[in-house]
Scaffold this motif. Structure first.
Motif, mmCIF file in Angstrom:
data_model
loop_
_atom_site.group_PDB
_atom_site.id
_atom_site.type_symbol
_atom_site.label_atom_id
_atom_site.label_comp_id
_atom_site.label_asym_id
_atom_site.label_seq_id
_atom_site.Cartn_x
_atom_site.Cartn_y
_atom_site.Cartn_z
ATOM 1 N N GLU A 1 -9.314 7.685 34.228
ATOM 2 C CA GLU A 1 -9.740 8.809 33.339
ATOM 3 C C GLU A 1 -10.572 9.945 34.163
ATOM 4 O OE1 GLU A 1 -12.379 5.688 31.505
ATOM 5 O OE2 GLU A 1 -10.227 5.855 32.215
ATOM 6 N N ASP A 2 -11.394 9.335 35.151
ATOM 7 C CA ASP A 2 -12.168 10.258 35.965
ATOM 8 C C ASP A 2 -11.334 10.877 37.109
ATOM 9 O OD1 ASP A 2 -14.120 9.270 34.435
ATOM 10 O OD2 ASP A 2 -15.005 7.927 35.852
ATOM 11 N N ILE A 3 -9.992 10.390 37.259
ATOM 12 C CA ILE A 3 -9.408 11.035 38.605
ATOM 13 C C ILE A 3 -8.217 12.039 37.973
ATOM 14 C CG2 ILE A 3 -8.280 10.378 40.556
ATOM 15 C CD1 ILE A 3 -9.331 7.952 40.541
ATOM 16 N N PHE A 4 -8.185 13.142 38.570
ATOM 17 C CA PHE A 4 -7.222 14.057 38.371
ATOM 18 C C PHE A 4 -6.141 13.977 39.272
ATOM 19 C CE2 PHE A 4 -5.069 18.260 38.064
ATOM 20 C CZ PHE A 4 -5.130 18.668 36.705
ATOM 21 N N VAL A 5 -4.745 13.712 38.990
ATOM 22 C CA VAL A 5 -3.806 13.428 39.773
ATOM 23 C C VAL A 5 -2.769 14.422 39.767
ATOM 24 C CG1 VAL A 5 -2.213 11.687 40.814
ATOM 25 C CG2 VAL A 5 -4.304 10.876 39.734
ATOM 26 N N THR A 6 -2.248 15.160 40.833
ATOM 27 C CA THR A 6 -1.188 16.110 40.816
ATOM 28 C C THR A 6 -0.157 15.716 41.657
ATOM 29 O OG1 THR A 6 -2.683 18.041 40.605
ATOM 30 C CG2 THR A 6 -0.776 18.488 41.305
ATOM 31 N N THR A 7 1.214 15.504 41.255
ATOM 32 C CA THR A 7 2.308 15.672 42.011
ATOM 33 C C THR A 7 3.327 16.701 41.798
ATOM 34 O OG1 THR A 7 3.924 13.842 43.025
ATOM 35 C CG2 THR A 7 3.660 13.954 40.557
ATOM 36 N N LYS A 8 4.275 16.512 42.727
ATOM 37 C CA LYS A 8 5.195 17.675 42.628
ATOM 38 C C LYS A 8 6.985 17.624 42.668
ATOM 39 C CE LYS A 8 1.743 20.005 45.454
ATOM 40 N NZ LYS A 8 1.071 18.737 46.045
ATOM 41 N N LEU A 9 7.679 18.258 42.086
ATOM 42 C CA LEU A 9 8.987 18.210 42.082
ATOM 43 C C LEU A 9 9.869 18.918 43.054
ATOM 44 C CD1 LEU A 9 11.724 17.249 40.281
ATOM 45 C CD2 LEU A 9 11.563 19.696 39.809
ATOM 46 N N PRO A 10 10.402 18.476 44.035
ATOM 47 C CA PRO A 10 11.128 19.431 45.242
ATOM 48 C C PRO A 10 12.151 20.063 44.597
ATOM 49 C CG PRO A 10 11.638 16.945 45.580
ATOM 50 C CD PRO A 10 10.460 17.008 44.612
ATOM 51 N N PRO A 11 12.355 21.230 44.790
ATOM 52 C CA PRO A 11 13.528 21.866 44.287
ATOM 53 C C PRO A 11 14.963 20.997 44.482
ATOM 54 C CG PRO A 11 12.188 23.350 45.535
ATOM 55 C CD PRO A 11 11.736 21.966 45.877
ATOM 56 N N SER A 12 15.143 20.367 45.409
ATOM 57 C CA SER A 12 16.407 19.593 45.871
ATOM 58 C C SER A 12 16.614 18.546 44.505
ATOM 59 C CB SER A 12 16.252 18.915 46.735
ATOM 60 O OG SER A 12 15.329 18.023 46.948
ATOM 61 N N GLN A 13 15.402 18.251 43.643
ATOM 62 C CA GLN A 13 15.679 17.402 42.651
ATOM 63 C C GLN A 13 15.775 18.141 41.215
ATOM 64 O OE1 GLN A 13 16.267 14.842 44.655
ATOM 65 N NE2 GLN A 13 15.252 13.633 43.290
ATOM 66 N N VAL A 14 16.049 19.414 41.119
ATOM 67 C CA VAL A 14 16.168 20.148 39.817
ATOM 68 C C VAL A 14 17.609 19.485 39.339
ATOM 69 C CG1 VAL A 14 17.046 22.268 38.979
ATOM 70 C CG2 VAL A 14 15.139 22.301 40.533
ATOM 71 N N GLY A 15 17.367 19.084 38.075
ATOM 72 C CA GLY A 15 18.616 18.413 37.479
ATOM 73 C C GLY A 15 18.370 16.997 37.344
ATOM 74 N N LYS A 16 17.231 16.440 38.083
ATOM 75 C CA LYS A 16 16.962 15.282 38.069
ATOM 76 C C LYS A 16 15.317 15.167 37.813
ATOM 77 C CE LYS A 16 20.406 14.191 41.641
ATOM 78 N NZ LYS A 16 20.632 13.518 43.049
ATOM 79 N N GLU A 17 14.790 15.903 36.852
ATOM 80 C CA GLU A 17 13.489 16.030 36.628
ATOM 81 C C GLU A 17 12.999 14.511 35.976
ATOM 82 O OE1 GLU A 17 14.923 19.843 36.784
ATOM 83 O OE2 GLU A 17 15.558 18.080 35.833
ATOM 84 N N ARG A 18 13.913 14.095 35.072
ATOM 85 C CA ARG A 18 13.470 12.801 34.329
ATOM 86 C C ARG A 18 13.304 11.731 35.315
ATOM 87 N NH1 ARG A 18 12.839 13.462 28.977
ATOM 88 N NH2 ARG A 18 12.771 15.362 28.510
ATOM 89 N N GLN A 19 14.397 11.487 36.189
ATOM 90 C CA GLN A 19 14.138 10.419 37.277
ATOM 91 C C GLN A 19 13.102 10.415 38.281
ATOM 92 O OE1 GLN A 19 17.012 12.419 36.089
ATOM 93 N NE2 GLN A 19 18.729 11.759 36.990
ATOM 94 N N THR A 20 12.847 11.890 38.775
ATOM 95 C CA THR A 20 11.887 12.028 39.436
ATOM 96 C C THR A 20 10.401 11.864 39.025
ATOM 97 O OG1 THR A 20 13.242 13.951 40.554
ATOM 98 C CG2 THR A 20 10.888 13.821 41.066
ATOM 99 N N ILE A 21 10.300 12.253 38.070
ATOM 100 C CA ILE A 21 8.821 11.885 37.264
ATOM 101 C C ILE A 21 8.821 10.371 37.146
ATOM 102 C CG2 ILE A 21 9.496 12.375 34.694
ATOM 103 C CD1 ILE A 21 5.933 12.932 36.672
ATOM 104 N N ALA A 22 9.820 9.876 36.530
ATOM 105 C CA ALA A 22 9.714 8.267 36.371
ATOM 106 C C ALA A 22 9.394 7.573 37.769
ATOM 107 C CB ALA A 22 11.064 7.819 35.962
ATOM 108 N N ALA A 23 10.142 8.039 38.938
ATOM 109 C CA ALA A 23 9.826 7.571 40.218
ATOM 110 C C ALA A 23 8.386 7.631 40.734
ATOM 111 C CB ALA A 23 10.879 8.037 41.023
ATOM 112 N N SER A 24 7.942 8.886 40.355
ATOM 113 C CA SER A 24 6.496 9.276 40.868
ATOM 114 C C SER A 24 5.599 8.251 40.086
ATOM 115 C CB SER A 24 6.291 10.851 40.682
ATOM 116 O OG SER A 24 6.742 11.624 41.455
ATOM 117 N N LEU A 25 5.820 8.173 38.712
ATOM 118 C CA LEU A 25 4.740 7.520 38.097
ATOM 119 C C LEU A 25 4.951 5.728 38.379
ATOM 120 C CD1 LEU A 25 5.334 8.973 34.616
ATOM 121 C CD2 LEU A 25 3.292 9.423 36.050
ATOM 122 N N ALA A 26 6.040 5.519 38.600
ATOM 123 C CA ALA A 26 6.224 3.965 39.255
ATOM 124 C C ALA A 26 5.523 3.906 40.553
ATOM 125 C CB ALA A 26 7.555 3.762 39.162
ATOM 126 N N ALA A 27 5.841 4.816 41.312
ATOM 127 C CA ALA A 27 5.034 4.645 42.581
ATOM 128 C C ALA A 27 3.485 4.787 42.466
ATOM 129 C CB ALA A 27 5.519 5.737 43.686
#
Length: 245
Positions: free
Chosen positions: A55-81
């Motif tokens: 809770e003390d760490i602010f974490v940012t990640t980003k979606l590449p435009p090539s993944q437009v249309g696959k937002e759910r899969q991309t955020i799921a993969a980011s959270l898993a990693a």
């Protein structure tokens, strides 16, 4: 969101893990990664091993435009990693090739945010017109726009446009966009007994801009965080603003 963050672009593998561990040990509490950086797993492992409460760490990640249309899969993969239940900020890394795609991605970002997978949503490398198009279509203003930024790129109109819209201006590549040998910059650094790089970061903080310097060198990581013991005067800020010509 802490104004001073730690960037991880072009740092991968064990080097990324070691750099993030060092950054957290030094005191950084804002980490910036992205799907395309290929280091989310190392960032997540460093967070787990650091002993710093999540809770003390602010974490940012980003979606590449090539993944437009696959937002759910991309955020799921980011959270898993990252091994996180949610991130604090998710950005569209740069505008997709069409406004329609940008809007579609933004709609998905809003849904992902509402489901609690990210606390806030924003964009990166967008201009004012592209931000306005999202707001006009959805009524949702990006929390952040992450752009190349530094004294040599200072644009008072751009700053005002972001402020008027309630969008946080976050700057990346603060050193690559600045001539660190500039005479004015060097003189201000000498006056404060610090390095030109530290002055550049302090310029961001005193203006209220978010800065995300990147380094894999422990000494530089520490130096870049050591910017809270001085402030720039209004005159020094004006001199540095003028570097933009």
């Amino acid at each position: 969101m802490p104004l001073l963050g730690f960037g991880t672009w072009q740092i991968t593998g064990d080097q990324a893990y070691d750099a993030v561990r060092e950054a957290l040990d030094v005191g950084y509490r804002h980490l910036d990664t992205a799907t395309m950086y290929g280091n989310e797993a190392e960032v997540g492992r460093a967070i787990r091993d650091s002993g710093v409460p999540r809770e003390d760490i602010f974490v940012t990640t980003k979606l590449p435009p090539s993944q437009v249309g696959k937002e759910r899969q991309t955020i799921a993969a980011s959270l898993a990693a990252l091994d996180l239940d949610r991130v604090d900020l998710w950005l569209i890394h740069w505008p997709p090739s069409s406004g329609r795609q940008s809007l579609a991605a933004w709609q998905e970002f809003r849904a992902v945010r509402d489901e609690g997978l990210t606390r806030a949503i924003g964009v990166s490398n967008y201009d004012t017109a592209e931000i306005d198009a999202l707001v006009e279509a959805t009524g949702e203003t990006p929390a952040v726009n992450q752009i190349r930024w530094g004294p040599a790129l200072y644009d008072a109109r751009m700053v005002a446009d972001h402020r008027d819209r309630g969008v946080v201006l976050e700057g990346y590549s603060p050193f690559k966009t600045t001539n660190l040998s500039d005479r004015v910059l060097a003189g201000i650094a000498r006056a404060h007994g610090v390095t030109p790089s530290q002055v550049v970061l302090r310029w961001h903080l005193d203006h209220g801009f978010v800065a995300i310097p990147k380094s894999a060198t422990p000494a530089r990581i520490r130096e870049n965080f050591d910017v809270f013991g001085f402030s720039l005067t209004e005159d020094e800020l004006r001199q540095l603003d003028a570097m933009a010509g």
